[in-house]
Design an enzyme around this catalytic site. Structure first.
Site, PDB file in Angstrom:
ATOM      1  N   ASP A  91       0.845  -1.193   0.000  1.00 52.54           N
ATOM      2  CA  ASP A  91       0.000   0.000   0.000  1.00 52.54           C
ATOM      3  C   ASP A  91       0.882   1.246   0.000  1.00 52.54           C
ATOM      4  OD1 ASP A  91       0.733  -0.697   2.737  1.00 52.54           O
ATOM      5  OD2 ASP A  91      -0.516   0.997   3.339  1.00 52.54           O
ATOM      6  N   GLU A 153       0.033  -0.737   5.742  1.00 48.52           N
ATOM      7  CA  GLU A 153       1.044  -0.208   6.640  1.00 48.52           C
ATOM      8  C   GLU A 153       0.911   1.283   6.831  1.00 48.52           C
ATOM      9  OE1 GLU A 153       4.846   1.536   7.981  1.00 48.52           O
ATOM     10  OE2 GLU A 153       3.810   1.894   6.087  1.00 48.52           O
ATOM     11  N   HIS A 418       6.255  10.016   0.820  1.00 45.60           N
ATOM     12  CA  HIS A 418       5.086  10.713   1.382  1.00 45.60           C
ATOM     13  C   HIS A 418       4.930  12.124   0.801  1.00 45.60           C
ATOM     14  CE1 HIS A 418       4.661   8.101   5.289  1.00 45.60           C
ATOM     15  NE2 HIS A 418       5.161   7.405   4.283  1.00 45.60           N
TER      16      HIS A 418
END
Length: 446
Positions: A91, A153, A418
């Site tokens: 993920d 996660e 991110h």
């Protein structure tokens, strides 16, 4: 096989590895609420197929309560050989604002020796590292192999923790490789020996039954957004250090580089100061950090002249390895309530926590990894901490205290995980896959 055979096999497998990585990155496997669940399941199916292709005789998806399936694979150990568990996750983080990406987040693009796209580094590079290392052995593995690739996660990863606690024999191993970390810089090998824990919560402030016209009611009417902003600003002092009682500053016995190196790696703009006090290592590995990662308020483009009745924020707390994230979360929520002005109504929801990790002194697996990384990179690895958390690691350490946990990977500080324009350097991926394959060879022989 010899170490030279391993290096040749990994080098020959890299074109295929890059194509497999691109195929995985093209799947928007965001496991956050509100994103298409079918894409996460599609990623699980793709990983299952890739693991079968790597020569593992047993591969299957296994259900995880309240989460997306994990993909599990195993191959038995040769007589007398140890067993190694390989971990990664399929993920990814949401892509965020598409306008901030130079190339589309889920259209993997190769530029100057790197693959760009959401998840290219975190953590689909970890999946490809394992696959490429395993493919070097053509199905004849020198150790027992167990693989678990989880699907949630990045959001509420504690669900796999519970699964491991309830199914310990499925993932029991002598050494555990967590390929969800990376190096300070490309070509600078490192093993992560410390992880901060994490806690996150959504704080909601309510002041009115409904939004009000700011001309008719502005002044005495309490604005939920203003109240929330006052509460969030109070979390840090003027230096940027956390001021919440109980969340004291710490130290880290290691070197994270200079302020200038950090500025360059983080892309801090000219004239903008770093925040907080102490060394870089102290701030990112040894101390608490609090970040507001999201706000539910009207957008500027859609703003109207109204006083807001409700405002929400997502608050994330990074917790030093030895400290308890649940206690930290309690300290932060109590502090936010104490800072709330005007008697506003404050509620907390959507709580997520994950424990930190501190590696003990190295054993035979760490020694084998050091030799493998030295050969693959041409220099010895160093110990580093990581400011982010990996929820499963503390559970594995607690569940299997005799197992050696080895945290490394193909990410680097400039990989922009991110964030927009995430990327992984292909040559770094090759070196890390080579190191993992060399480790399996040497650890099996020892």
């Amino acid at each position: 096989m010899t170490p030279g055979d391993i290096e040749d096999a990994v080098a020959a497998a890299m074109p295929r590895a890059v194509e497999d990585l691109k195929a995985l990155v093209s799947i928007p496997s965001v496991a956050f609420p509100g994103h298409p669940e079918e894409e996460v399941h599609r990623a699980a199916a793709a990983v299952e197929s890739l693991l079968r292709d790597a020569g593992l005789p047993t591969v299957r998806q296994i259900p995880v309560a309240g989460s997306f399936p994990a993909v599990y694979a195993e191959a038995p150990a040769p007589p007398g050989a140890p067993t190694v568990l390989l971990y990664a996750h399929y993920d990814v983080q949401p892509p965020g604002d598409p306008a901030l990406w130079d190339t589309p987040a889920f259209e993997p693009t190769e530029i100057d020796g790197a693959v760009y796209g959401r998840g290219a580094a975190d953590d689909k590079s970890g999946i490809i590292t394992h696959l490429t290392a395993l493919r070097a052995f053509d199905g004849r593995f020198p150790v027992g192999v167990r693989v678990i690739i989880e699907g949630q996660e990045e959001y509420a990863g504690e669900r796999l923790e519970r699964f491991v606690e309830e199914n310990p024999d499925l993932v029991r191993a002598d050494a555990i490789i967590v390929a969800d970390c990376g190096n300070p810089a490309v070509g600078d090998p490192a093993v992560t020996t410390s992880l901060r824990g994490m806690a996150a919560v959504t704080v909601e402030v309510r002041t009115l039954k409904d939004a009000l016209h700011s001309g008719s009611f502005g002044g005495p009417a309490p604005d939920a957004l203003s109240a929330l902003m006052r509460m969030l600003v109070a979390l840090h002092d003027d230096n940027g250090d956390v001021r919440v009682p109980g969340l004291e500053k710490g130290v880290f016995d290691g070197d994270a580089g200079t302020d200038e190196e950090f500025r360059q790696g983080a892309g801090v703009l000219d004239g903008v100061s770093l925040v907080g006090t102490g060394s870089i290592a102290d701030r990112i590995w040894g101390s608490y950090a609090i970040t507001v990662t999201g706000l539910d308020v009207p957008t500027v483009s859609g703003a109207v002249n109204a006083i807001q009745a409700v405002a929400r924020a997502r608050v994330t707390i990074r917790v030093p390895a030895a400290n308890d994230p649940k206690t930290a979360l309690s300290d932060v929520t109590a502090y936010l309530e104490a800072q709330a002005p005007w008697g506003v109504h404050v509620t907390f929801s959507d709580v997520s926590v994950g424990s930190g990790f501190q590696a003990p002194a190295g054993g035979p697996a760490r020694a084998a990894l050091d030799r493998a990384m030295t050969r693959a990179f041409g220099r010895e690895p160093r110990d580093v901490g990581q400011g982010g958390g990996i929820p499963l690691v503390a559970t594995l350490q607690r569940q299997f205290p005799e197992a050696e946990l080895l945290l490394f990977g193909a990410e680097d500080e400039a990989a922009r995980i991110h964030a927009p324009n995430e990327r992984v350097v292909i040559d770094e991926l090759r070196r890390v896959a080579t190191a993992e394959a060399l480790f399996l060879l040497e650890y099996g022989a020892s």
